[in-house]
Design an enzyme around this catalytic site. Structure first.
Site, PDB file in Angstrom:
ATOM      1  N   ASP A   1      39.102 -24.530  43.023  1.00  0.00           N
ATOM      2  CA  ASP A   1      38.100 -25.404  42.398  1.00  0.00           C
ATOM      3  C   ASP A   1      36.778 -25.312  43.176  1.00  0.00           C
ATOM      4  O   ASP A   1      36.106 -26.321  43.394  1.00  0.00           O
ATOM      5  CB  ASP A   1      38.584 -26.854  42.297  1.00  0.00           C
ATOM      6  CG  ASP A   1      37.732 -27.689  41.338  1.00  0.00           C
ATOM      7  OD1 ASP A   1      36.843 -27.129  40.669  1.00  0.00           O
ATOM      8  OD2 ASP A   1      37.956 -28.911  41.269  1.00  0.00           O
TER       9      ASP A   1
ATOM     10  N   HIS B   1      33.789 -22.438  39.952  1.00  0.00           N
ATOM     11  CA  HIS B   1      32.513 -22.762  39.294  1.00  0.00           C
ATOM     12  C   HIS B   1      31.432 -21.856  39.872  1.00  0.00           C
ATOM     13  O   HIS B   1      31.108 -21.963  41.053  1.00  0.00           O
ATOM     14  CB  HIS B   1      32.157 -24.229  39.531  1.00  0.00           C
ATOM     15  CG  HIS B   1      33.159 -25.179  38.942  1.00  0.00           C
ATOM     16  ND1 HIS B   1      33.086 -25.638  37.647  1.00  0.00           N
ATOM     17  CD2 HIS B   1      34.293 -25.725  39.464  1.00  0.00           C
ATOM     18  CE1 HIS B   1      34.113 -26.447  37.401  1.00  0.00           C
ATOM     19  NE2 HIS B   1      34.867 -26.510  38.488  1.00  0.00           N
ATOM     20  N   LEU B   2      30.926 -20.956  39.041  1.00  0.00           N
ATOM     21  CA  LEU B   2      29.886 -20.023  39.519  1.00  0.00           C
ATOM     22  C   LEU B   2      28.475 -20.483  39.134  1.00  0.00           C
ATOM     23  O   LEU B   2      27.496 -19.895  39.580  1.00  0.00           O
ATOM     24  CB  LEU B   2      30.152 -18.604  38.997  1.00  0.00           C
ATOM     25  CG  LEU B   2      31.475 -17.970  39.457  1.00  0.00           C
ATOM     26  CD1 LEU B   2      31.628 -16.564  38.882  1.00  0.00           C
ATOM     27  CD2 LEU B   2      31.587 -17.934  40.983  1.00  0.00           C
ATOM     28  N   ARG B   3      28.394 -21.504  38.292  1.00  0.00           N
ATOM     29  CA  ARG B   3      27.143 -22.233  37.981  1.00  0.00           C
ATOM     30  C   ARG B   3      26.118 -21.491  37.133  1.00  0.00           C
ATOM     31  O   ARG B   3      25.202 -22.109  36.616  1.00  0.00           O
ATOM     32  CB  ARG B   3      26.446 -22.718  39.269  1.00  0.00           C
ATOM     33  CG  ARG B   3      27.306 -23.559  40.181  1.00  0.00           C
ATOM     34  CD  ARG B   3      27.803 -24.817  39.505  1.00  0.00           C
ATOM     35  NE  ARG B   3      28.436 -25.729  40.444  1.00  0.00           N
ATOM     36  CZ  ARG B   3      29.326 -26.636  40.078  1.00  0.00           C
ATOM     37  NH1 ARG B   3      29.702 -26.757  38.813  1.00  0.00           N
ATOM     38  NH2 ARG B   3      29.867 -27.436  40.968  1.00  0.00           N
TER      39      ARG B   3
ATOM     40  N   ASP C   1      37.000 -28.078  31.534  1.00  0.00           N
ATOM     41  CA  ASP C   1      37.039 -28.548  32.929  1.00  0.00           C
ATOM     42  C   ASP C   1      35.744 -29.232  33.330  1.00  0.00           C
ATOM     43  O   ASP C   1      34.644 -28.790  33.032  1.00  0.00           O
ATOM     44  CB  ASP C   1      37.328 -27.423  33.912  1.00  0.00           C
ATOM     45  CG  ASP C   1      37.432 -27.974  35.334  1.00  0.00           C
ATOM     46  OD1 ASP C   1      38.260 -28.874  35.541  1.00  0.00           O
ATOM     47  OD2 ASP C   1      36.653 -27.562  36.204  1.00  0.00           O
TER      48      ASP C   1
ATOM     49  N   HIS D   1      27.399 -27.349  45.315  1.00  0.00           N
ATOM     50  CA  HIS D   1      26.266 -28.219  44.960  1.00  0.00           C
ATOM     51  C   HIS D   1      25.218 -28.062  46.053  1.00  0.00           C
ATOM     52  O   HIS D   1      25.540 -27.600  47.156  1.00  0.00           O
ATOM     53  CB  HIS D   1      26.712 -29.682  44.878  1.00  0.00           C
ATOM     54  CG  HIS D   1      27.657 -29.966  43.749  1.00  0.00           C
ATOM     55  ND1 HIS D   1      27.266 -29.948  42.433  1.00  0.00           N
ATOM     56  CD2 HIS D   1      28.980 -30.262  43.745  1.00  0.00           C
ATOM     57  CE1 HIS D   1      28.311 -30.224  41.658  1.00  0.00           C
ATOM     58  NE2 HIS D   1      29.368 -30.409  42.435  1.00  0.00           N
TER      59      HIS D   1
ATOM     60  N   PHE E   1      30.491 -34.650  42.200  1.00  0.00           N
ATOM     61  CA  PHE E   1      31.831 -34.340  42.706  1.00  0.00           C
ATOM     62  C   PHE E   1      31.947 -32.841  42.996  1.00  0.00           C
ATOM     63  O   PHE E   1      31.434 -32.021  42.236  1.00  0.00           O
ATOM     64  CB  PHE E   1      32.876 -34.675  41.641  1.00  0.00           C
ATOM     65  CG  PHE E   1      33.063 -36.144  41.364  1.00  0.00           C
ATOM     66  CD1 PHE E   1      33.961 -36.886  42.114  1.00  0.00           C
ATOM     67  CD2 PHE E   1      32.371 -36.776  40.333  1.00  0.00           C
ATOM     68  CE1 PHE E   1      34.174 -38.239  41.854  1.00  0.00           C
ATOM     69  CE2 PHE E   1      32.568 -38.134  40.055  1.00  0.00           C
ATOM     70  CZ  PHE E   1      33.468 -38.868  40.819  1.00  0.00           C
ATOM     71  N   GLY E   2      32.669 -32.478  44.048  1.00  0.00           N
ATOM     72  CA  GLY E   2      33.013 -31.059  44.250  1.00  0.00           C
ATOM     73  C   GLY E   2      32.719 -30.552  45.643  1.00  0.00           C
ATOM     74  O   GLY E   2      31.775 -31.000  46.304  1.00  0.00           O
TER      75      GLY E   2
HETATM   76  O1  DOR Z   1      35.047 -31.825  41.960  1.00  0.00           O
HETATM   77  C1  DOR Z   1      34.815 -31.309  40.891  1.00  0.00           C
HETATM   78  N1  DOR Z   1      33.719 -30.543  40.710  1.00  0.00           N
HETATM   79  N2  DOR Z   1      35.654 -31.504  39.904  1.00  0.00           N
HETATM   80  C2  DOR Z   1      35.401 -31.087  38.659  1.00  0.00           C
HETATM   81  O2  DOR Z   1      36.197 -31.325  37.803  1.00  0.00           O
HETATM   82  C3  DOR Z   1      34.138 -30.405  38.343  1.00  0.00           C
HETATM   83  C4  DOR Z   1      33.571 -29.757  39.543  1.00  0.00           C
HETATM   84  C5  DOR Z   1      32.141 -29.337  39.369  1.00  0.00           C
HETATM   85  O3  DOR Z   1      31.811 -28.694  38.356  1.00  0.00           O
HETATM   86  O4  DOR Z   1      31.337 -29.617  40.259  1.00  0.00           O
HETATM   87 ZN    ZN Z   2      38.266 -30.159  37.051  1.00  0.00          ZN
END
Ligand code: DOR
Ligand code: ZN
EC number: 3.5.2.3
Length: 425
Positions: A304, A61-63, A151, A308, A322-323
């Site tokens: 993954d 995820h590069l946001r 995703d 954040h 999450f993440g």
């Molecule tokens: O932990 C996660 N973070 N799981 C995901 O499916 C999405 C991701 C996020 O975009 O932060």
């Molecule tokens: Zn995911």
């Protein structure tokens, strides 16, 4: 431009290290030999360290666009380069979502301008990841979509997933799935099990993931689509994938470093740096993931990487998103906890981070051979250091691994023949 990597070591097929030098012309590996005599080349001295193919991560995820406070294409790819990665595939849960040619082209433009390594962007399966209208897959493929995924969320309707797989299969593109049945999330913020009960936090049961994988492998069988499962986390999911592979269904799967390394018992307090989706599961689940990777049920490892902000993560398990971030710790942690303990061989770990993901997605990367792209990572396998999140190049400092002692790290990353990262030996 000519570059020579001198004083390097490489892995021979049987896990031995042999000396080598590598001649790169422009972006191509032209020659690999014990000694290369070549005048007037740019020299990169590898100081007897190991050269491997640049790592490939198909789940990041590069946001950018829309989440630049968490990460940008520039910071995210610089972080990936520091972790030894030369190719990453960017998830489409950005704002806006690449669900149209217009947005995908805008993202391609940002990548061209700001990425320090190769970024292959996903397009979404459905408009705005909402699960109710398919995107124009053929057009998105033409505009350079790597594959299709929603995703971040599961595709809830079986009929929508069936249509998506039919369309994707027609144009020979994979469907990459985050599997999560919304009616089974139950408001959970961590794995439903003994620790969630102790902490009094709402839990996400294993079936939330596995029932959707079971549905989808049957849809993949019906459509002939290449179906790839993201971040597998439960023992039931591993079993369903194993059975589907045995039945000849075109299914592949990935696992993250954190699901291989940690289980629910790592959560001892309200710390959202241990909150990710899918959550850290039970020890039996973790053991099944390791077994699945070793027996080929799970094809490779993907981080993954999900940055954040500290403010967001400070909100605690119940509220924080999450993440966790992954690029700058993946190799060191896996090397320390699996290779040094002789659970994986070094060759296996490297393969799961290079050639295996490349093969699954037909990418021409991940090989240290003459004629290949000059994407290379130099690893110091003996360096002992503490993970320090303040040194991360990623804007995301959300890791549960801060301060951990690890052995081994990437020290140079070469992308397309150019040195894009160099760290302390
Ligand atoms: O932990 C996660 N973070 N799981 C995901 O499916 C999405 C991701 C996020 O975009 O932060
Ligand atoms: Zn995911």
């Amino acid at each position: 431009m000519k570059t020579i990597l001198t004083n390097a070591m490489r892995l021979s097929g049987n896990n031995e290290k042999i000396p080598c030098e590598i001649l790169i012309i422009d972006d191509e590996i032209v020659k690999i030999a014990e000694k290369i005599e070549e005048k007037s080349a740019n020299i990169i001295d590898c100081e007897q360290q190991l050269v491997v193919p640049g790592f490939v991560d198909v789940h990041v995820h590069l946001r950018e666009p829309g989440g630049e406070a968490k990460e940008t294409i520039e910071t995210g790819t610089s972080s990936a380069a520091r972790g030894g990665y030369t190719t990453v595939c960017a998830m489409p849960n950005t704002r806006p979502t690449p669900d149209s040619v217009e947005v995908l082209e805008k993202i391609n433009h940002l990548i061209e301008k700001n990425a320090v390594i190769r970024v292959l962007p996903y397009a979404s399966i459905t408009q705005r990841l909402l699960g109710d209208t398919l995107t124009d897959m053929p057009k998105l493929k033409e505009s350079g979509a790597f594959a299709f995924t929603d995703d971040g969320v599961g595709v809830q309707s079986a009929d929508m997933m069936l249509q998506a797989m039919q369309k994707a299969s027609d144009i020979n593109m994979p469907i990459v799935a985050h599997c999560e049945e919304n009616t089974l999330i139950h408001g959970g913020v961590m794995h439903e099990g003994k620790v969630s009960k102790e902490l009094g936090l709402p839990g996400i049961p294993n079936i939330c993931e596995s029932v959707q994988i079971a549905r989808d492998v049957l849809l993949a069988e019906a459509t002939g689509c290449h179906y790839h499962v993201c971040h597998v986390s439960t023992k039931e999911s591993v079993r369903v994938i194993r059975d589907a592979k045995k039945a000849g269904i075109k299914v592949t799967a990935e696992v993250t470093p954190h699901h291989l390394l940690l289980d629910e018992t790592a959560i001892t307090e309200d710390d959202a740096n241990l909150k990710m989706n899918p959550p850290l599961r039970s020890q039996q689940d973790k053991d099944a993931l390791i077994e699945g990777l070793l027996d080929g049920t799970i094809d490779f490892i993907a981080t993954d990487h999900a940055p954040h902000t500290e403010e967001e993560k400070a909100q605690g398990m119940k509220v924080a998103p999450f993440g966790i971030v992954g690029f700058e710790t993946a190799f060191s942690l896996l090397h320390t906890h699996f290779v040094k303990k002789e659970i994986f061989t070094l060759q296996q770990l490297i393969d799961w981070m290079t050639i295996k993901p490349a093969k699954v997605f037909n990418l021409p990367y991940g090989k240290l051979e003459e004629g290949q792209k000059a994407d290379l990572t130099v690893l110091n396998l003996d360096s002992e250091h503490k993970i320090n999140k303040q040194e991360f190049v990623s804007l995301g400092k959300n890791t549960p691994f801060d301060n951990q002692l690890v052995i081994g790290k990437p020290i140079k990353t070469i992308y397309n023949g150019t040195l894009v990262y160099e760290g302390e030996k």
